[in-house]
Design an enzyme around this catalytic site. Structure first.
Site, mmCIF file in Angstrom:
data_model
loop_
_atom_site.group_PDB
_atom_site.id
_atom_site.type_symbol
_atom_site.label_atom_id
_atom_site.label_comp_id
_atom_site.label_asym_id
_atom_site.label_seq_id
_atom_site.Cartn_x
_atom_site.Cartn_y
_atom_site.Cartn_z
ATOM 1 N N GLY A 12 10.266 14.238 88.667
ATOM 2 C CA GLY A 12 9.480 14.387 89.886
ATOM 3 C C GLY A 12 10.134 13.925 91.165
ATOM 4 O O GLY A 12 9.424 13.574 92.122
ATOM 5 N N THR A 13 11.466 13.922 91.255
ATOM 6 C CA THR A 13 12.081 13.496 92.530
ATOM 7 C C THR A 13 11.799 14.504 93.634
ATOM 8 O O THR A 13 11.651 14.139 94.795
ATOM 9 C CB THR A 13 13.608 13.302 92.379
ATOM 10 N N ASN A 14 11.699 15.787 93.270
ATOM 11 C CA ASN A 14 11.325 16.778 94.300
ATOM 12 C C ASN A 14 9.877 16.597 94.728
ATOM 13 O O ASN A 14 9.555 16.699 95.911
ATOM 14 C CB ASN A 14 11.553 18.198 93.772
ATOM 15 N N ASN A 108 9.613 28.169 94.331
ATOM 16 C CA ASN A 108 10.395 27.423 93.349
ATOM 17 C C ASN A 108 11.658 26.889 94.004
ATOM 18 O O ASN A 108 12.216 27.530 94.906
ATOM 19 C CB ASN A 108 10.786 28.351 92.181
ATOM 20 N N HIS A 110 15.501 25.978 93.148
ATOM 21 C CA HIS A 110 16.530 26.169 92.122
ATOM 22 C C HIS A 110 17.805 25.490 92.605
ATOM 23 O O HIS A 110 18.198 25.676 93.767
ATOM 24 C CB HIS A 110 16.762 27.659 91.855
HETATM 25 C C1 GRF Z 1 15.791 19.687 89.846
HETATM 26 O O1 GRF Z 1 17.158 19.669 89.609
HETATM 27 C C2 GRF Z 1 15.380 21.038 90.324
HETATM 28 O O2 GRF Z 1 16.366 21.707 91.065
HETATM 29 C C3 GRF Z 1 15.164 21.785 89.066
HETATM 30 O O3 GRF Z 1 14.621 20.853 88.154
HETATM 31 C C4 GRF Z 1 14.982 19.556 88.560
HETATM 32 C C5 GRF Z 1 13.717 18.797 88.782
HETATM 33 O O4 GRF Z 1 14.001 17.509 89.068
HETATM 34 N N1 GRF Z 1 14.248 22.888 89.291
HETATM 35 P P1 GRF Z 1 12.769 16.551 89.494
HETATM 36 O O5 GRF Z 1 11.752 16.601 88.364
HETATM 37 O O6 GRF Z 1 12.196 17.098 90.772
HETATM 38 O O7 GRF Z 1 13.398 15.207 89.670
#
Ligand code: GRF
Length: 209
Positions: A12-14, A108, A110
């Site tokens: 979940g860092t994003n 999304n 990517h």
């Molecule tokens: C990230 O590398 C994103 O690009 C890909 O999955 C990963 C998710 O990382 N879609 P996080 O769960 O957001 O840390």
């Protein structure tokens, strides 16, 4: 006010970048309504709880068929009455019926410059391993609308990141997250929340003013 659901599977860092951007006013006109995961152990759910955001698990393992899972997920999303669905590291195939209902309302992130290193089998570290194996000098990340293909929908934003000597897949992944993903996804949500993104002839058009 744009109502947003974020779908996650892992750390979940994003998601955290989105939560922080809303708190800091970098994402405006937006309400994070819920975080949905297929994985009950996803740390992203803890991040949601810590931020006071509804956390929901819809796990394929709880359903006797893929069709039942798809219906449960679609019904769950519909019940939230959201305007935008954000896939932030969500590793389960999105039900076609959800894509039909939310055409150009699912985005999304990517971790490559699409159309490089994308499509079936390219996710997480695999993307960065392939980039290093190919010997590319520049990588990056892409935010795109989700269609029924894999990483094939209209591209909204991209950001390039340099490959450094001695990069490992892990080091490169972290740099792409820090320099690209965690900036692009909040920016894309803010643009959409403020009516700055449209799709014309299958291509995303951005008003940057
Ligand atoms: C990230 O590398 C994103 O690009 C890909 O999955 C990963 C998710 O990382 N879609 P996080 O769960 O957001 O840390």
């Amino acid at each position: 006010m744009l109502r947003v659901a974020v779908m996650v599977s892992g750390g979940g860092t994003n998601l955290q970048a989105i939560i922080d951007a809303v708190a800091e006013g970098k994402i405006t006109n937006t309400e994070l309504v819920a975080v949905i995961s297929n994985n009950p152990g996803a740390y992203a759910l803890t991040r949601a709880k810590n931020a006071g955001i509804k956390d929901i698990v819809v796990s394929p393992k709880e359903y006797s068929s893929r069709a039942d899972f798809h219906k449960a997920l679609t019904d769950t999303v519909d019940s939230l009455k959201v305007d935008l669905i954000v896939l932030a590291g969500y590793l389960v195939v999105i039900p076609p019926e959800l894509i039909d209902k939310y055409e150009n309302r699912i985005i999304n992130i990517h971790p490559s410059l699409i159309p490089s290193f994308c499509g079936t089998g390219y996710y997480g570290l695999k993307v960065h391993e392939a980039a290093l194996n190919r010997g590319v000098k520049v990588v990056g990340a892409t935010v795109h609308f989700v269609d029924k293909g894999t990483d094939t929908g209209p591209i909204i934003l991209q950001k390039a990141v340099n490959v450094e000597p001695d990069d490992t897949p892990e080091i490169l992944q972290r740099r792409v997250m820090e320099q690209a993903e965690w900036k692009l996804l909040p920016e894309a949500i803010d643009l959409i929340a403020n009516g700055k993104v449209s799709v014309v002839d299958g291509k995303a058009v951005i008003q940057h003013n």
